[in-house]
Design a protein around this motif. Structure first.
Motif, PDB file in Angstrom:
ATOM      1  N   ALA A  47       0.832  -1.207   0.000  1.00 24.18           N
ATOM      2  CA  ALA A  47       0.000   0.000   0.000  1.00 24.18           C
ATOM      3  C   ALA A  47       0.868   1.259   0.000  1.00 24.18           C
ATOM      4  O   ALA A  47       0.609   2.210  -0.749  1.00 24.18           O
ATOM      5  N   ILE A  48       1.913   1.270   0.817  1.00 28.36           N
ATOM      6  CA  ILE A  48       2.822   2.426   0.874  1.00 28.36           C
ATOM      7  C   ILE A  48       3.552   2.588  -0.451  1.00 28.36           C
ATOM      8  O   ILE A  48       3.703   3.702  -0.966  1.00 28.36           O
ATOM      9  N   ASP A  49       4.002   1.475  -1.009  1.00 32.32           N
ATOM     10  CA  ASP A  49       4.711   1.522  -2.288  1.00 32.32           C
ATOM     11  C   ASP A  49       3.829   2.131  -3.373  1.00 32.32           C
ATOM     12  O   ASP A  49       4.262   3.007  -4.119  1.00 32.32           O
ATOM     13  N   LEU A  50       2.576   1.696  -3.468  1.00 33.54           N
ATOM     14  CA  LEU A  50       1.671   2.217  -4.493  1.00 33.54           C
ATOM     15  C   LEU A  50       1.353   3.696  -4.266  1.00 33.54           C
ATOM     16  O   LEU A  50       1.275   4.479  -5.219  1.00 33.54           O
ATOM     17  N   ALA A  51       1.171   4.088  -3.002  1.00 29.39           N
ATOM     18  CA  ALA A  51       0.802   5.469  -2.700  1.00 29.39           C
ATOM     19  C   ALA A  51       1.973   6.432  -2.866  1.00 29.39           C
ATOM     20  O   ALA A  51       1.841   7.474  -3.499  1.00 29.39           O
ATOM     21  N   TYR A  52       3.137   6.099  -2.305  1.00 30.18           N
ATOM     22  CA  TYR A  52       4.247   7.042  -2.284  1.00 30.18           C
ATOM     23  C   TYR A  52       5.171   6.924  -3.485  1.00 30.18           C
ATOM     24  O   TYR A  52       5.636   7.935  -4.004  1.00 30.18           O
ATOM     25  N   TYR A  53       5.441   5.731  -3.918  1.00 26.84           N
ATOM     26  CA  TYR A  53       6.343   5.566  -5.052  1.00 26.84           C
ATOM     27  C   TYR A  53       5.580   5.484  -6.363  1.00 26.84           C
ATOM     28  O   TYR A  53       6.085   5.884  -7.410  1.00 26.84           O
ATOM     29  N   GLY A  54       4.352   4.985  -6.304  1.00 26.35           N
ATOM     30  CA  GLY A  54       3.524   4.901  -7.506  1.00 26.35           C
ATOM     31  C   GLY A  54       2.713   6.158  -7.750  1.00 26.35           C
ATOM     32  O   GLY A  54       2.160   6.358  -8.814  1.00 26.35           O
ATOM     33  N   GLY A  55       2.600   7.010  -6.721  1.00 23.39           N
ATOM     34  CA  GLY A  55       1.867   8.261  -6.854  1.00 23.39           C
ATOM     35  C   GLY A  55       0.361   8.100  -6.925  1.00 23.39           C
ATOM     36  O   GLY A  55      -0.338   8.989  -7.388  1.00 23.39           O
ATOM     37  N   LEU A  56      -0.149   6.979  -6.423  1.00 20.27           N
ATOM     38  CA  LEU A  56      -1.592   6.729  -6.477  1.00 20.27           C
ATOM     39  C   LEU A  56      -2.300   7.338  -5.272  1.00 20.27           C
ATOM     40  O   LEU A  56      -1.719   7.462  -4.194  1.00 20.27           O
ATOM     41  N   THR A  57      -3.581   7.671  -5.460  1.00 24.02           N
ATOM     42  CA  THR A  57      -4.412   8.150  -4.353  1.00 24.02           C
ATOM     43  C   THR A  57      -4.884   6.953  -3.549  1.00 24.02           C
ATOM     44  O   THR A  57      -4.753   5.803  -3.978  1.00 24.02           O
ATOM     45  N   TYR A  58      -5.492   7.213  -2.378  1.00 24.22           N
ATOM     46  CA  TYR A  58      -6.034   6.126  -1.567  1.00 24.22           C
ATOM     47  C   TYR A  58      -7.031   5.297  -2.367  1.00 24.22           C
ATOM     48  O   TYR A  58      -7.020   4.074  -2.318  1.00 24.22           O
TER      49      TYR A  58
END
Length: 184
Positions: free
Chosen positions: A141-152
Motif C-alpha cells: 500500500a505504501i509503495d503504491l501510494a508514495y512511489y507509484g503516486g496513487l491516491t487512496y
C-alpha cells in the motif's frame, strides 16, 4: 480608451518618431500606467516591472519612426513591446537562476559529494531494513501510494479492498517506519 484617444496616441507616436520630446512626454503619461501594469503581471516584481517599463519606453523613443498606424494602434504597438520585454526579463531571470544552481553545484568539494553519497546510501539501507519490518500489505500500500503516486482510492482499486482499509494500512505502516527510523 476611445477611438479619439487611439488616434491621438498614433499621432503622438508619429511625432515621437520625428524626435518630438513633448509628444513623447504626453504619450508616456497616457500609456505608462498600462505598460507598468502589464509588465508587473508578467514579471511579478515591482522593481523588475519598472526596469521593463524603462526599457520599453527607451525602445519606443528609439523605434517610434518604425510605427505604422495602418497595422494597428499605438497602444497595441507599445504594449506588445512591453509584453515582449517582460517575457524576455522572466526568461533572463530563470536562466540566471539555472546558472547559479549549476555554479553552486560545481562548487561543492569532492569530499562533500562523497560524504553525501555515503549518508544517502546509509539512509537508503536503513529505510530498506525498516520496510522489511512491515507486513506485505502495508509495504504494498505504501509503495503504491508514495512511489507509484496513487491516491487512496486508486490504491484501494489496485489492491481490491476498501479505501478505509488502505488508509489504515498506510497509517500503521508509516508509524512503524517512523518508529524504526528513530522518529525521523
Amino acid at each position: 480608451m476611445s477611438v479619439e484617444q487611439t488616434d491621438d496616441h498614433g499621432l503622438l507616436l508619429c511625432a515621437v518618431g520625428r524626435g518630438d520630446r513633448d509628444a513623447f512626454d504626453r504619450l508616456f503619461d497616457a500609456l505608462a500606467p498600462q505598460t507598468y501594469g502589464l509588465a508587473q503581471r508578467v514579471v511579478a516584481s515591482s522593481a523588475r516591472a519598472e526596469e521593463v517599463v524603462q526599457e520599453t519606453w527607451l525602445q519606443v523613443w528609439r523605434n517610434a519612426g518604425q510605427f505604422d498606424p495602418d497595422r494597428g494602434s499605438a497602444a497595441a504597438w507599445i504594449l506588445t513591446m512591453a509584453r515582449r520585454r517582460a517575457i524576455d526579463a522572466v526568461r533572463h531571470d530563470q536562466a540566471a537562476i539555472g546558472r547559479d544552481v549549476v555554479y553552486h553545484a560545481q562548487q561543492v568539494p569532492d569530499y562533500d559529494r562523497v560524504s553525501e553519497a555515503v549518508v544517502a546510501s546509509d539512509e537508503s539501507r536503513r529505510v530498506r531494513h525498516c520496510l522489511g519490518g512491515l507486513t506485505d500489505l502495508q509495504r504494498e500500500a505504501i509503495d503504491l501510494a508514495y512511489y507509484g503516486g496513487l491516491t487512496y482510492v486508486e490504491v484501494a482499486d489496485s489492491l481490491a479492498c476498501n479505501p478505509a482499509t488502505v488508509k489504515t494500512r498506510i497509517r500503521d505502516g508509516l508509524r512503524r517506519l517512523r518508529a524504526c527510523l528513530g522518529g525521523v
